[in-house]
Design a protein around this motif. Structure first.
Motif, mmCIF file in Angstrom:
data_model
loop_
_atom_site.group_PDB
_atom_site.id
_atom_site.type_symbol
_atom_site.label_atom_id
_atom_site.label_comp_id
_atom_site.label_asym_id
_atom_site.label_seq_id
_atom_site.Cartn_x
_atom_site.Cartn_y
_atom_site.Cartn_z
ATOM 1 N N LYS A 52 -20.396 -29.869 -15.426
ATOM 2 C CA LYS A 52 -21.392 -28.856 -15.058
ATOM 3 C C LYS A 52 -20.681 -27.498 -15.043
ATOM 4 O O LYS A 52 -19.535 -27.396 -14.584
ATOM 5 N N SER A 78 -35.554 -29.611 -16.658
ATOM 6 C CA SER A 78 -34.436 -30.399 -17.166
ATOM 7 C C SER A 78 -34.901 -31.768 -17.649
ATOM 8 O O SER A 78 -34.345 -32.323 -18.598
ATOM 9 N N PRO A 115 -29.909 -27.851 -22.765
ATOM 10 C CA PRO A 115 -29.347 -27.525 -21.453
ATOM 11 C C PRO A 115 -30.131 -26.430 -20.714
ATOM 12 O O PRO A 115 -30.666 -25.509 -21.344
ATOM 13 N N ASP A 173 -27.779 -28.043 -15.838
ATOM 14 C CA ASP A 173 -26.552 -28.264 -16.602
ATOM 15 C C ASP A 173 -25.494 -27.218 -16.262
ATOM 16 O O ASP A 173 -24.311 -27.427 -16.496
ATOM 17 N N LYS A 186 -28.723 -34.493 -24.069
ATOM 18 C CA LYS A 186 -29.224 -33.170 -24.419
ATOM 19 C C LYS A 186 -28.478 -32.643 -25.638
ATOM 20 O O LYS A 186 -27.262 -32.778 -25.729
#
Lengths: 251, 197
Positions: free
Chosen positions: A4, A191, A197, A220, B110
């Protein structure tokens, strides 16, 4: 494992940082390059430069700044503020910016997202969305949150993903400046519903807020300005805390 | 030492030039075969879309020059991907230096992957004094699967090649020029490689 990201945001006016910055270690706290280097050394994962100047020379001043940052800083950075054309983006990327962030200009002309991502690649196109709740519904706002629109946050976010945005920087105007935490419910919805992201912005006041943005908001990355500028939170301490809470971070 | 960055109009190459300046080396940008052939080290950068980047390479005939280079060559990001056999992006035929086909991440994760991920199972002199599980900055939607030429791997939904090596050809999916001190170290290691004749 992908970590992160913690992203300090520097507001820039006429090539200088604005907002009081409380860094005794800096010879010149108004110099964005010095501040950026310090953040990079202290564990920032990325930087965002948001240009808020409104002068005739702003494009040139910003390009000069981007060049100086790219020469001196060894982590990625994004530049935003008033970017409205392919030429603007071309100049900034050529000067060494890794990504650009677009906001009002793409609300007015959504096709610009397609053009930018086709020409430069999705990976360098961040779409910034400012939103706040109006009668319980999240509505997109323009001009730094001052001008409301009737556009629904979640519909707009899905549209920008389809048009080729590589990332979304979501600022909750309801939370921005409150130091009361990020808009975690809206973040989690973004999200979950999107497959690009999401960077959380607006509301950081303490380290718990970042933990919440990642665990509850499923963000993210998290962006903040004043808590870092005023040294209320040290990035390395924040990351140690996040790690204790089971959140993957680069340490 | 003469470092030449292949300039074929693909993306942001200033950052790489600046990264070498920070270690005291002035790199040259060039799209001319003669300059590239003469260089002690060649950097093959690339950001953007595979098929259009490949077209640009072909238009300057660099696609036939690069695979013949004898000095150490470092492909970065899309540069590394173009050194593979093919890319799923725009159904592009690559330079075929690395014997692997580049494919897209599934939407179980993602896409693009953006951020700092760890590199492990480090198997190249490029990674001298780099710790296992060091963090590198990556931005990409396509990846090279594991193969015989894998020199480092990362995990994003699955294990994939974050670095490749074959003879004098090195490829990294991550951006060493944006990966703080550890990234700088990898660039320094690249400069220190012995040249095999």
């Amino acid at each position: 494992m992908l970590t992160k990201r913690i992203i300090p945001c520097l507001d820039i006016k006429n090539g200088r940082t604005v907002k009081g910055v409380n860094f005794v270690a800096l010879r010149d706290a108004g110099n964005p390059v010095e501040l950026a280097k310090l953040y990079a050394e202290n564990g920032a994962d990325e930087l965002v430069f948001l240009d808020i100047s409104a002068t005739e020379e702003r494009r040139k001043t910003l390009a000069d700044l981007v060049l100086r940052v790219a020469k001196n800083v060894n982590i990625p950075f994004t530049v935003g503020g008033g970017i409205s054309s392919i030429e603007d983006v071309d100049t900034l990327l050529k000067c060494g910016a890794d990504k650009v962030s677009v906001n009002s200009s793409v609300v007015k002309n959504p096709q610009l997202i397609n053009s930018l991502s086709a020409k430069f690649g999705s990976q360098c196109i961040v779409v910034a969305i400012d939103a706040k709740q109006v009668n319980g519904k999240w509505k997109v706002h323009l001009v730094g949150g001052k001008v409301p629109t009737d556009i629904d946050l979640f519909e707009w976010a899905k549209e920008v993903e389809l048009r080729g945005a590589g990332e979304i920087l979501f600022t909750s105007m309801d939370n921005d400046g409150t130091k009361d935490g990020f808009a975690n419910e809206a973040l989690a919805k973004l999200s979950t519903e999107l497959n690009i992201p999401i960077i959380a912005s607006g509301g950081a006041g303490n380290t718990q807020h970042f933990t919440d943005a990642f665990l509850k908001g499923k963000a993210d990355a998290a962006l903040a300005a004043s808590v870092f500028h005023f040294k209320e939170i040290e990035i390395n301490d924040l990351k140690e805390e996040l790690k204790k809470n089971g959140i993957p971070v680069r340490l | 030492m003469n470092i030449t960055i292949i300039d074929y109009g693909a993306g942001n190459i200033q950052s790489i030039k600046f990264a070498f300046e920070r270690i005291g080396i002035t790199a040259v940008l060039s799209d001319e075969a003669e300059t590239i052939l003469r260089a002690d080290r060649v950097i093959f950068p690339g950001v953007g879309e595979a098929s259009s980047a490949m077209q640009k390479l072909k238009s300057t005939k660099l696609d036939s020059i690069i695979p013949t280079l004898k000095q150490p060559v470092l492909g970065i990001c899309l540069g590394m991907q173009l050194m593979c056999k093919s890319s799923e992006e725009g159904n592009t035929k690559g330079l075929g230096i690395f014997d692997v086909d580049v494919v897209k991440f599934s939407n179980q994760v993602k896409v693009p992957q953006i951020g700092w991920n760890q590199i492990t199972d480090l198997k190249s002199r490029l990674f001298q004094d780099i710790a296992e599980n060091e963090y590198m900055y990556l931005v990409h939607s396509f990846y090279a699967p594991l193969c015989n030429e894998t020199a480092a791997l990362s995990n994003y939904g699955l294990d994939y090649s974050s670095a490749l090596q074959k003879d004098n050809f090195y490829g990294v999916q991550f951006h060493p020029e944006k990966s703080s001190k550890a990234g700088q170290r990898i660039l320094e290691n690249f400069l220190k490689l012995d040249v095999k004749s």
